[in-house]
Design a protein around this motif. Structure first.
Motif, PDB file in Angstrom:
ATOM      1  N   HIS A  79      34.948  55.098  25.006  1.00  0.00           N
ATOM      2  CA  HIS A  79      36.017  54.436  24.256  1.00  0.00           C
ATOM      3  C   HIS A  79      36.426  55.275  23.046  1.00  0.00           C
ATOM      4  O   HIS A  79      35.667  56.116  22.569  1.00  0.00           O
ATOM      5  N   ASP A  88      31.234  41.457  20.477  1.00  0.00           N
ATOM      6  CA  ASP A  88      32.003  41.824  21.680  1.00  0.00           C
ATOM      7  C   ASP A  88      32.387  43.297  21.749  1.00  0.00           C
ATOM      8  O   ASP A  88      32.991  43.727  22.724  1.00  0.00           O
ATOM      9  N   THR A  90      34.671  45.042  20.540  1.00  0.00           N
ATOM     10  CA  THR A  90      36.090  45.386  20.659  1.00  0.00           C
ATOM     11  C   THR A  90      36.509  46.454  19.645  1.00  0.00           C
ATOM     12  O   THR A  90      37.536  47.105  19.833  1.00  0.00           O
ATOM     13  N   THR A  91      35.698  46.646  18.596  1.00  0.00           N
ATOM     14  CA  THR A  91      36.003  47.679  17.601  1.00  0.00           C
ATOM     15  C   THR A  91      35.924  49.084  18.200  1.00  0.00           C
ATOM     16  O   THR A  91      36.398  50.037  17.586  1.00  0.00           O
ATOM     17  N   HIS A 152      30.105  47.552  30.652  1.00  0.00           N
ATOM     18  CA  HIS A 152      30.738  46.250  30.861  1.00  0.00           C
ATOM     19  C   HIS A 152      29.882  45.346  31.746  1.00  0.00           C
ATOM     20  O   HIS A 152      28.999  45.815  32.473  1.00  0.00           O
ATOM     21  N   GLY A 168      33.573  41.674  30.211  1.00  0.00           N
ATOM     22  CA  GLY A 168      33.219  41.858  28.804  1.00  0.00           C
ATOM     23  C   GLY A 168      32.335  43.061  28.567  1.00  0.00           C
ATOM     24  O   GLY A 168      31.700  43.587  29.482  1.00  0.00           O
ATOM     25  N   ARG A 169      32.281  43.465  27.324  1.00  0.00           N
ATOM     26  CA  ARG A 169      31.466  44.618  26.903  1.00  0.00           C
ATOM     27  C   ARG A 169      30.071  44.111  26.552  1.00  0.00           C
ATOM     28  O   ARG A 169      29.935  43.273  25.662  1.00  0.00           O
ATOM     29  N   CYS A 172      26.903  48.945  23.784  1.00  0.00           N
ATOM     30  CA  CYS A 172      27.766  49.925  23.147  1.00  0.00           C
ATOM     31  C   CYS A 172      26.921  50.858  22.291  1.00  0.00           C
ATOM     32  O   CYS A 172      25.926  50.440  21.692  1.00  0.00           O
TER      33      CYS A 172
END
Length: 178
Positions: A79, A88, A90-91, A152, A168-169, A172
């Motif tokens: 990413h 989550d 998302t950052t 994911h 969903g993640r 990370c």
């Protein structure tokens, strides 16, 4: 027909020999090449593996050694942002995609540079993947806002934009130069 086939084989062999003699084989380890690693964590802070990016001739080689993860098939991607804020993640932004392609190795307009093969986790909670991305650079990976490796919840269909319907993640890790 036979002469044409032999000519083709000869031309291919000469082409491969030329690459080998000039050191241009994509994926060949480079002396003094840069490396970066990312420790993958779940939203609860559990260490579930390590991703490594290694500069190789003509690109970057990515590997992932996962542990303590739920068995099954999981999408895995690089990413664009080096942040992994729970719960989550998302950052971490979207997929690393400096060439502006569509998602997925099965997409005729893809893939993103950050699209990895699916990660298959066995019943022992372990799994590995490895892939060399031709044309990728460590400078692009470790730019001003960094990059992250994300796993994911579900499998990546290797085609649907933007993330292969992989869910969903669940883990990370931020790449750090090493």
């Amino acid at each position: 027909m036979r002469i044409a086939t032999l000519a083709l084989i000869g031309a291919a062999t000469m082409g491969l020999s030329a690459c080998a003699k000039t050191g241009m084989d994509t994926g060949t380890p480079m002396a003094g090449g840069q490396r970066a690693t990312a420790t993958l964590m779940t939203a609860n802070g559990v260490d579930v593996g390590r991703a490594t990016a290694t500069e190789v001739a003509g690109g970057v080689r990515f590997t992932l050694d996962a542990k303590a993860m739920a068995p099954g098939t999981h999408g895995a991607h690089i990413h664009t942002v080096g942040r992994c804020d729970a719960p989550d993640f998302t950052t971490a932004g979207g997929h690393w995609n400096p060439t502006g392609m569509k998602h997925g190795s099965m997409n005729p307009q893809g893939p993103h540079e950050g699209d990895m093969p699916n990660l298959v986790i066995g019943t022992d909670g372990r799994g590995t993947i490895g892939m060399t991305i031709p044309g990728a650079t460590m400078a692009g990976l470790l730019d001003a806002d960094g990059a992250a490796f994300v796993v994911h919840a579900g499998p990546d269909d290797l085609m649907t934009d933007p993330a292969g319907n992989s869910g969903g993640r669940i883990a990370c890790g931020v790449f750090q130069a090493s």
